[in-house]
Design an enzyme around this catalytic site. Structure first.
Site, PDB file in Angstrom:
ATOM      1  CB  ILE A 119      -0.965   0.034   1.204  1.00 20.18           C
ATOM      2  CG1 ILE A 119      -0.189  -0.091   2.523  1.00 20.18           C
ATOM      3  CG2 ILE A 119      -2.027  -1.039   1.078  1.00 20.18           C
ATOM      4  CD1 ILE A 119      -1.065   0.015   3.759  1.00 20.18           C
ATOM      5  N   GLY A 120       2.154   1.103   0.026  1.00 22.03           N
ATOM      6  CA  GLY A 120       3.042   2.259  -0.001  1.00 22.03           C
ATOM      7  C   GLY A 120       4.486   1.826  -0.069  1.00 22.03           C
ATOM      8  N   GLY A 123      11.777   5.413   0.335  1.00 18.13           N
ATOM      9  CA  GLY A 123      13.199   5.161   0.222  1.00 18.13           C
ATOM     10  C   GLY A 123      13.728   4.197   1.254  1.00 18.13           C
ATOM     11  CE1 TYR A 124      16.700   6.183   3.908  1.00 25.23           C
ATOM     12  CE2 TYR A 124      14.990   7.632   4.745  1.00 25.23           C
ATOM     13  CZ  TYR A 124      16.265   7.448   4.245  1.00 25.23           C
ATOM     14  OH  TYR A 124      17.098   8.522   4.083  1.00 25.23           O
ATOM     15  N   GLY A 125      11.596   1.789   3.089  1.00 25.32           N
ATOM     16  CA  GLY A 125      10.804   0.618   3.403  1.00 25.32           C
ATOM     17  C   GLY A 125       9.569   0.472   2.527  1.00 25.32           C
ATOM     18  CB  ILE A 126       7.926  -2.246   1.005  1.00 24.22           C
ATOM     19  CG1 ILE A 126       9.092  -2.019   0.032  1.00 24.22           C
ATOM     20  CG2 ILE A 126       6.646  -2.565   0.249  1.00 24.22           C
ATOM     21  CD1 ILE A 126       9.435  -3.248  -0.790  1.00 24.22           C
ATOM     22  CB  VAL A 127       3.700   0.532   3.923  1.00 26.33           C
ATOM     23  CG1 VAL A 127       2.589   0.366   4.961  1.00 26.33           C
ATOM     24  CG2 VAL A 127       4.745   1.527   4.412  1.00 26.33           C
ATOM     25  CE  LYS A 141       8.655   3.071   6.603  1.00 25.27           C
ATOM     26  NZ  LYS A 141       8.724   4.480   7.047  1.00 25.27           N
ATOM     27  CG  ASP A 239      10.345  13.297   5.221  1.00 22.78           C
ATOM     28  OD1 ASP A 239      10.431  14.189   4.352  1.00 22.78           O
ATOM     29  OD2 ASP A 239      10.313  12.087   4.935  1.00 22.78           O
TER      30      ASP A 239
END
Length: 418
Positions: A119-120, A123-127, A141, A239
Protein backbone atom coordinates in the site's frame (compact mmCIF):
# COMPACT_ATOMS: atom_id res chain seq x y z
CA UNK A 1 37.33 -69.09 63.25
CA UNK A 2 35.70 -65.86 64.24
CA UNK A 3 37.84 -65.87 67.34
CA UNK A 4 40.99 -65.63 65.26
CA UNK A 5 42.84 -62.37 65.42
CA UNK A 6 43.79 -60.51 62.26
CA UNK A 7 46.64 -58.19 61.35
CA UNK A 8 44.25 -55.22 61.27
CA UNK A 9 44.85 -53.55 64.60
CA UNK A 10 44.85 -57.00 66.21
CA UNK A 11 41.02 -57.18 65.86
CA UNK A 12 39.05 -60.37 65.67
CA UNK A 13 37.93 -61.38 62.18
CA UNK A 14 34.22 -61.11 62.97
CA UNK A 15 34.70 -57.54 64.11
CA UNK A 16 36.46 -56.60 60.85
CA UNK A 17 33.72 -58.24 58.78
CA UNK A 18 31.03 -56.43 60.77
CA UNK A 19 32.68 -53.06 60.30
CA UNK A 20 33.09 -53.72 56.57
CA UNK A 21 29.46 -54.80 56.16
CA UNK A 22 28.26 -51.73 58.06
CA UNK A 23 30.33 -49.40 55.92
CA UNK A 24 28.99 -50.99 52.73
CA UNK A 25 25.43 -50.72 54.05
CA UNK A 26 25.87 -47.03 54.94
CA UNK A 27 27.34 -46.32 51.49
CA UNK A 28 24.42 -48.05 49.79
CA UNK A 29 21.95 -46.02 51.86
CA UNK A 30 23.76 -42.80 50.96
CA UNK A 31 23.68 -43.59 47.25
CA UNK A 32 19.98 -44.50 47.38
CA UNK A 33 19.20 -41.29 49.25
CA UNK A 34 21.16 -39.22 46.72
CA UNK A 35 19.33 -40.89 43.82
CA UNK A 36 15.90 -40.34 45.38
CA UNK A 37 16.70 -36.69 46.07
CA UNK A 38 17.70 -36.13 42.43
CA UNK A 39 14.54 -37.84 41.17
CA UNK A 40 12.29 -35.80 43.44
CA UNK A 41 13.51 -32.45 42.08
CA UNK A 42 11.49 -30.92 39.21
CA UNK A 43 13.56 -30.22 36.10
CA UNK A 44 14.37 -26.55 35.65
CA UNK A 45 12.65 -25.24 32.56
CA UNK A 46 15.15 -23.59 30.27
CA UNK A 47 14.31 -19.92 29.85
CA UNK A 48 13.71 -19.08 26.24
CA UNK A 49 14.39 -15.93 24.37
CA UNK A 50 11.50 -14.24 22.50
CA UNK A 51 11.40 -15.34 18.88
CA UNK A 52 11.87 -11.83 17.58
CA UNK A 53 15.32 -11.47 19.17
CA UNK A 54 16.88 -14.94 19.23
CA UNK A 55 19.29 -14.20 16.43
CA UNK A 56 20.24 -10.83 17.85
CA UNK A 57 21.56 -11.95 21.25
CA UNK A 58 25.26 -12.80 21.72
CA UNK A 59 26.48 -16.24 22.80
CA UNK A 60 27.73 -16.45 26.40
CA UNK A 61 31.50 -16.44 26.58
CA UNK A 62 34.36 -14.53 28.17
CA UNK A 63 33.55 -11.51 25.97
CA UNK A 64 29.81 -11.39 26.64
CA UNK A 65 29.93 -8.08 28.49
CA UNK A 66 31.76 -6.50 25.58
CA UNK A 67 29.25 -7.96 23.14
CA UNK A 68 26.37 -6.45 25.11
CA UNK A 69 28.00 -3.03 24.98
CA UNK A 70 27.99 -3.24 21.19
CA UNK A 71 24.29 -4.06 20.96
CA UNK A 72 21.85 -1.45 19.76
CA UNK A 73 19.43 0.11 22.24
CA UNK A 74 16.57 -2.08 21.03
CA UNK A 75 18.63 -5.26 21.33
CA UNK A 76 19.68 -4.31 24.87
CA UNK A 77 16.02 -3.84 25.72
CA UNK A 78 15.30 -7.24 24.21
CA UNK A 79 18.06 -8.79 26.32
CA UNK A 80 16.51 -7.32 29.47
CA UNK A 81 13.18 -8.69 28.37
CA UNK A 82 14.48 -12.26 28.62
CA UNK A 83 14.35 -12.03 32.41
CA UNK A 84 10.58 -11.68 32.34
CA UNK A 85 9.86 -14.08 29.51
CA UNK A 86 6.95 -16.44 30.07
CA UNK A 87 8.45 -19.21 27.95
CA UNK A 88 6.58 -18.51 24.73
CA UNK A 89 7.75 -14.96 24.13
CA UNK A 90 6.03 -11.95 25.74
CA UNK A 91 3.00 -10.41 24.11
CA UNK A 92 3.70 -7.00 25.58
CA UNK A 93 7.15 -5.48 25.84
CA UNK A 94 8.62 -4.32 29.11
CA UNK A 95 8.48 -0.77 27.73
CA UNK A 96 4.85 -0.67 28.78
CA UNK A 97 3.36 -0.50 25.30
CA UNK A 98 3.39 -2.31 22.02
CA UNK A 99 3.37 -5.89 20.84
CA UNK A 100 6.46 -7.94 20.05
CA UNK A 101 5.65 -9.65 16.74
CA UNK A 102 7.59 -12.56 15.34
CA UNK A 103 8.60 -12.53 11.71
CA UNK A 104 6.37 -15.55 11.15
CA UNK A 105 3.33 -13.70 12.52
CA UNK A 106 3.87 -10.82 10.13
CA UNK A 107 4.49 -13.13 7.19
CA UNK A 108 1.14 -14.78 7.86
CA UNK A 109 -0.56 -11.39 8.33
CA UNK A 110 0.65 -10.14 4.94
CA UNK A 111 0.45 -13.40 2.97
CA UNK A 112 4.21 -13.60 2.87
CA UNK A 113 4.65 -9.89 2.16
CA UNK A 114 2.74 -10.36 -1.07
CA UNK A 115 2.98 -7.70 -3.78
CA UNK A 116 -0.80 -7.35 -3.90
CA UNK A 117 -0.77 -6.19 -0.27
CA UNK A 118 1.66 -3.31 -0.90
CA UNK A 119 0.00 0.00 0.00
CA UNK A 120 3.04 2.26 0.00
CA UNK A 121 6.72 2.38 -0.75
CA UNK A 122 9.45 4.85 0.14
CA UNK A 123 13.20 5.16 0.22
CA UNK A 124 13.52 3.23 3.48
CA UNK A 125 10.80 0.62 3.40
CA UNK A 126 7.73 -1.00 1.90
CA UNK A 127 4.35 -0.84 3.62
CA UNK A 128 1.94 -3.77 3.43
CA UNK A 129 -1.68 -4.16 4.44
CA UNK A 130 -2.10 -7.03 6.86
CA UNK A 131 -4.46 -8.74 9.27
CA UNK A 132 -2.98 -10.08 12.52
CA UNK A 133 -4.22 -13.08 14.50
CA UNK A 134 -6.91 -11.18 16.43
CA UNK A 135 -8.44 -9.86 13.18
CA UNK A 136 -7.06 -6.33 13.46
CA UNK A 137 -6.12 -4.63 10.21
CA UNK A 138 -2.61 -3.21 10.37
CA UNK A 139 -0.04 -1.51 8.17
CA UNK A 140 3.28 -3.38 8.24
CA UNK A 141 6.38 -1.40 7.29
CA UNK A 142 9.29 -3.62 6.35
CA UNK A 143 12.36 -1.41 6.61
CA UNK A 144 15.02 -1.82 3.96
CA UNK A 145 18.46 -2.37 5.45
CA UNK A 146 20.25 0.21 3.32
CA UNK A 147 23.40 1.59 4.90
CA UNK A 148 22.11 1.15 8.42
CA UNK A 149 19.23 3.58 7.96
CA UNK A 150 16.72 0.83 8.76
CA UNK A 151 18.20 0.36 12.23
CA UNK A 152 18.23 4.12 12.84
CA UNK A 153 14.62 4.57 11.71
CA UNK A 154 13.54 1.56 13.75
CA UNK A 155 15.14 2.87 16.94
CA UNK A 156 13.77 6.41 16.51
CA UNK A 157 10.21 5.23 15.98
CA UNK A 158 10.21 2.61 18.73
CA UNK A 159 11.91 4.73 21.36
CA UNK A 160 10.48 8.17 20.60
CA UNK A 161 7.06 7.58 19.05
CA UNK A 162 5.98 4.32 20.65
CA UNK A 163 4.39 5.91 23.70
CA UNK A 164 2.94 8.91 21.86
CA UNK A 165 -0.84 9.03 21.67
CA UNK A 166 -2.57 11.78 19.70
CA UNK A 167 -5.56 11.55 17.38
CA UNK A 168 -3.59 13.25 14.59
CA UNK A 169 -0.48 11.06 14.91
CA UNK A 170 -0.31 7.61 13.36
CA UNK A 171 -0.16 5.08 16.18
CA UNK A 172 2.66 2.55 16.31
CA UNK A 173 1.17 -0.73 17.55
CA UNK A 174 4.24 -2.93 17.70
CA UNK A 175 7.46 -4.05 16.10
CA UNK A 176 9.72 -6.97 15.28
CA UNK A 177 13.51 -7.22 15.43
CA UNK A 178 14.45 -10.66 14.21
CA UNK A 179 17.88 -11.16 12.73
CA UNK A 180 18.46 -8.41 10.17
CA UNK A 181 14.72 -7.71 9.88
CA UNK A 182 13.39 -4.44 11.30
CA UNK A 183 9.62 -4.18 10.96
CA UNK A 184 7.15 -1.64 12.34
CA UNK A 185 3.42 -2.31 12.75
CA UNK A 186 1.00 0.64 12.66
CA UNK A 187 -2.71 1.17 12.88
CA UNK A 188 -4.28 0.90 9.45
CA UNK A 189 -5.67 4.15 8.04
CA UNK A 190 -8.12 3.43 5.26
CA UNK A 191 -8.25 6.54 3.05
CA UNK A 192 -4.81 6.87 1.53
CA UNK A 193 -2.51 9.84 1.92
CA UNK A 194 -2.86 13.52 1.15
CA UNK A 195 -0.58 13.40 -1.88
CA UNK A 196 -2.91 10.93 -3.59
CA UNK A 197 -5.92 13.20 -3.06
CA UNK A 198 -4.18 16.43 -4.06
CA UNK A 199 -2.11 15.20 -7.02
CA UNK A 200 -3.71 11.90 -7.97
CA UNK A 201 -6.36 11.20 -10.58
CA UNK A 202 -9.51 12.21 -8.71
CA UNK A 203 -11.38 13.45 -11.77
CA UNK A 204 -12.30 17.02 -12.71
CA UNK A 205 -13.71 17.79 -9.25
CA UNK A 206 -11.72 17.19 -6.09
CA UNK A 207 -13.59 15.81 -3.06
CA UNK A 208 -11.34 18.02 -0.94
CA UNK A 209 -13.50 21.03 -0.26
CA UNK A 210 -12.04 24.15 1.34
CA UNK A 211 -13.49 23.07 4.69
CA UNK A 212 -11.89 19.63 4.40
CA UNK A 213 -8.54 21.15 3.46
CA UNK A 214 -8.63 23.45 6.47
CA UNK A 215 -9.59 20.51 8.68
CA UNK A 216 -6.52 18.65 7.41
CA UNK A 217 -4.25 21.66 7.91
CA UNK A 218 -5.45 22.36 11.46
CA UNK A 219 -5.25 18.67 12.42
CA UNK A 220 -1.69 18.49 11.10
CA UNK A 221 -0.80 21.66 13.02
CA UNK A 222 -2.22 20.16 16.22
CA UNK A 223 -0.09 17.04 15.76
CA UNK A 224 3.04 19.16 15.32
CA UNK A 225 2.11 21.31 18.32
CA UNK A 226 1.95 18.17 20.43
CA UNK A 227 5.36 17.03 19.17
CA UNK A 228 6.97 20.45 19.64
CA UNK A 229 5.29 21.68 22.81
CA UNK A 230 3.65 18.69 24.50
CA UNK A 231 6.65 16.37 24.79
CA UNK A 232 9.97 16.54 26.60
CA UNK A 233 12.26 16.16 24.83
CA UNK A 234 10.42 17.69 21.90
CA UNK A 235 10.27 15.85 18.61
CA UNK A 236 11.19 17.53 15.32
CA UNK A 237 9.69 15.49 12.50
CA UNK A 238 12.01 16.68 9.67
CA UNK A 239 9.90 15.18 6.87
CA UNK A 240 6.51 16.89 6.82
CA UNK A 241 5.01 16.45 3.34
CA UNK A 242 1.73 15.40 1.74
CA UNK A 243 2.71 11.74 1.33
CA UNK A 244 3.31 11.50 5.11
CA UNK A 245 -0.17 12.80 5.99
CA UNK A 246 -2.58 9.84 6.08
CA UNK A 247 -6.34 10.33 6.04
CA UNK A 248 -9.21 8.36 7.49
CA UNK A 249 -12.74 8.20 6.06
CA UNK A 250 -13.72 11.37 7.90
CA UNK A 251 -10.71 13.23 6.47
CA UNK A 252 -8.93 13.36 9.82
CA UNK A 253 -5.19 13.66 9.19
CA UNK A 254 -2.58 11.46 10.85
CA UNK A 255 1.06 12.46 10.63
CA UNK A 256 3.23 9.42 9.90
CA UNK A 257 6.81 8.32 9.15
CA UNK A 258 9.09 9.43 11.97
CA UNK A 259 12.21 7.78 10.58
CA UNK A 260 14.03 11.11 10.28
CA UNK A 261 12.76 12.58 13.54
CA UNK A 262 15.09 14.23 16.05
CA UNK A 263 14.62 14.51 19.81
CA UNK A 264 15.72 17.90 21.13
CA UNK A 265 15.78 19.48 24.56
CA UNK A 266 14.05 22.78 25.26
CA UNK A 267 15.37 25.74 23.20
CA UNK A 268 17.88 23.50 21.47
CA UNK A 269 18.81 23.06 17.81
CA UNK A 270 20.60 20.25 16.06
CA UNK A 271 23.31 20.67 13.43
CA UNK A 272 24.02 17.88 10.97
CA UNK A 273 26.44 17.56 8.09
CA UNK A 274 23.97 15.46 6.13
CA UNK A 275 20.70 17.14 5.19
CA UNK A 276 17.76 14.73 5.15
CA UNK A 277 14.32 15.47 3.79
CA UNK A 278 12.40 15.98 0.58
CA UNK A 279 13.21 18.54 -2.10
CA UNK A 280 10.87 21.50 -1.86
CA UNK A 281 9.97 21.00 1.80
CA UNK A 282 13.39 21.52 3.41
CA UNK A 283 13.86 24.85 5.21
CA UNK A 284 16.53 27.09 3.61
CA UNK A 285 18.63 27.40 6.78
CA UNK A 286 18.58 23.63 7.21
CA UNK A 287 19.69 23.09 3.61
CA UNK A 288 22.51 25.65 3.87
CA UNK A 289 23.82 25.14 7.41
CA UNK A 290 22.42 21.81 8.56
CA UNK A 291 20.72 23.45 11.57
CA UNK A 292 17.37 21.93 12.42
CA UNK A 293 14.81 22.80 15.08
CA UNK A 294 11.03 23.09 15.31
CA UNK A 295 11.06 26.08 12.93
CA UNK A 296 12.24 23.65 10.24
CA UNK A 297 8.97 21.76 10.65
CA UNK A 298 7.04 25.06 10.52
CA UNK A 299 8.60 25.81 7.13
CA UNK A 300 7.68 22.35 5.78
CA UNK A 301 4.18 22.81 7.17
CA UNK A 302 3.88 26.15 5.35
CA UNK A 303 4.87 24.49 2.06
CA UNK A 304 2.29 21.77 2.65
CA UNK A 305 -0.31 24.47 3.40
CA UNK A 306 0.39 26.30 0.11
CA UNK A 307 0.38 22.97 -1.73
CA UNK A 308 -3.04 22.14 -0.36
CA UNK A 309 -4.42 25.57 -1.28
CA UNK A 310 -3.05 25.52 -4.82
CA UNK A 311 -3.05 21.84 -5.75
CA UNK A 312 0.52 22.31 -7.05
CA UNK A 313 3.78 20.57 -6.18
CA UNK A 314 6.37 22.58 -4.21
CA UNK A 315 8.79 22.22 -7.13
CA UNK A 316 7.47 21.39 -10.59
CA UNK A 317 9.90 21.64 -13.51
CA UNK A 318 7.11 20.83 -15.96
CA UNK A 319 5.67 24.31 -15.45
CA UNK A 320 6.93 27.59 -16.96
CA UNK A 321 10.10 28.95 -15.38
CA UNK A 322 8.30 31.58 -13.29
CA UNK A 323 6.00 28.88 -11.85
CA UNK A 324 8.54 26.17 -11.02
CA UNK A 325 8.86 27.10 -7.34
CA UNK A 326 5.48 27.25 -5.63
CA UNK A 327 6.41 29.89 -3.05
CA UNK A 328 7.86 32.24 -5.69
CA UNK A 329 4.78 31.91 -7.83
CA UNK A 330 2.31 32.49 -5.00
CA UNK A 331 4.23 35.57 -3.86
CA UNK A 332 4.05 36.85 -7.42
CA UNK A 333 0.28 36.29 -7.50
CA UNK A 334 -0.08 38.13 -4.18
CA UNK A 335 1.98 41.06 -5.47
CA UNK A 336 -0.22 41.23 -8.58
CA UNK A 337 -3.39 40.87 -6.47
CA UNK A 338 -4.46 37.75 -8.35
CA UNK A 339 -5.26 35.67 -5.30
CA UNK A 340 -8.01 33.67 -6.98
CA UNK A 341 -5.42 32.20 -9.38
CA UNK A 342 -3.62 30.37 -6.58
CA UNK A 343 -6.62 28.17 -5.77
CA UNK A 344 -6.72 24.55 -6.89
CA UNK A 345 -8.84 24.59 -10.08
CA UNK A 346 -10.35 21.24 -9.07
CA UNK A 347 -11.88 22.79 -5.95
CA UNK A 348 -15.47 23.60 -6.88
CA UNK A 349 -16.55 25.76 -3.95
CA UNK A 350 -14.15 28.65 -3.50
CA UNK A 351 -13.52 30.35 -0.15
CA UNK A 352 -14.28 34.03 0.28
CA UNK A 353 -11.57 36.56 -0.49
CA UNK A 354 -11.19 37.37 3.20
CA UNK A 355 -10.78 33.71 4.19
CA UNK A 356 -8.28 33.07 1.40
CA UNK A 357 -6.22 36.14 2.36
CA UNK A 358 -6.06 34.97 5.95
CA UNK A 359 -4.94 31.48 4.94
CA UNK A 360 -2.27 32.83 2.59
CA UNK A 361 -1.03 35.26 5.23
CA UNK A 362 -0.52 32.42 7.72
CA UNK A 363 1.09 30.08 5.17
CA UNK A 364 3.49 32.75 3.91
CA UNK A 365 4.56 33.58 7.46
CA UNK A 366 5.43 29.91 7.93
CA UNK A 367 7.76 29.95 4.90
CA UNK A 368 9.51 33.19 5.86
CA UNK A 369 13.18 32.98 4.85
CA UNK A 370 14.12 34.22 8.32
CA UNK A 371 13.37 31.33 10.68
CA UNK A 372 13.10 33.72 13.65
CA UNK A 373 10.10 35.40 12.03
CA UNK A 374 8.19 32.16 11.54
CA UNK A 375 5.44 31.61 14.10
CA UNK A 376 5.38 28.69 16.47
CA UNK A 377 3.05 26.00 15.24
CA UNK A 378 0.75 26.54 18.23
CA UNK A 379 0.35 30.17 17.19
CA UNK A 380 -0.55 29.01 13.69
CA UNK A 381 -3.54 27.12 15.12
CA UNK A 382 -4.64 30.23 17.02
CA UNK A 383 -4.46 32.34 13.86
CA UNK A 384 -6.41 29.83 11.80
CA UNK A 385 -9.11 29.18 14.37
CA UNK A 386 -9.63 32.73 15.65
CA UNK A 387 -12.18 35.09 14.20
CA UNK A 388 -9.67 37.89 13.74
CA UNK A 389 -9.15 39.05 10.18
CA UNK A 390 -5.62 38.31 9.04
CA UNK A 391 -5.11 40.03 5.74
CA UNK A 392 -2.22 40.79 3.46
CA UNK A 393 -2.02 44.58 3.63
CA UNK A 394 0.17 46.98 1.70
CA UNK A 395 2.99 46.60 4.21
CA UNK A 396 2.96 42.83 3.81
CA UNK A 397 3.07 43.11 0.02
CA UNK A 398 5.93 45.60 0.15
CA UNK A 399 7.83 43.23 2.41
CA UNK A 400 7.30 40.37 -0.02
CA UNK A 401 8.75 42.45 -2.85
CA UNK A 402 11.87 43.24 -0.85
CA UNK A 403 12.56 39.65 0.20
CA UNK A 404 15.24 37.66 -1.51
CA UNK A 405 13.80 35.36 -4.15
CA UNK A 406 13.33 32.02 -2.46
CA UNK A 407 14.69 30.13 -5.44
CA UNK A 408 18.18 31.14 -4.28
CA UNK A 409 17.66 28.98 -1.24
CA UNK A 410 17.24 25.91 -3.43
CA UNK A 411 20.76 26.24 -4.81
CA UNK A 412 21.89 24.42 -1.68
CA UNK A 413 19.82 21.38 -2.53
CA UNK A 414 22.00 20.21 -5.40
CA UNK A 415 24.74 19.22 -2.97
CA UNK A 416 22.45 17.91 -0.23
CA UNK A 417 21.90 14.22 0.43
CA UNK A 418 18.36 12.89 0.50
Amino acid sequence: MSDQQTSIFGLHLWIVLGITAGAVFVLILFLISLWLTTRSKKPVKKQTTPDCITTSLPQHNANTSQEIQRLSTIEKQALLLVTVSNGGGPEVSHLGWGHWYTLRELEVATDGFADENVIGQGGYGIVYRGVVADGTQVAVKNLLNNRGQAEKEFEVEVEAIGRVRHKNLLRLLGYCAEGAHRILVYEYVNNGNLEQWVHGDVGPCSPLTWEIRMKIIIGTAKALTYLHEGLEPKVVHRDIKTSNILLDRLWNPKVSDFGLAKLLGADMSYITTRVMGTLGYVAPEYASTGMVNEKSDVYSFGILFLELISGRYPVDHKRPQEEVYLVDWIKKMVNERCLEKVLDPKMMEKPSSRVLKRALAVALRCVDLNSERRPKIGHVIHMLESQDQFSINEQNISKLKQEQDISNAYTHYSNASY
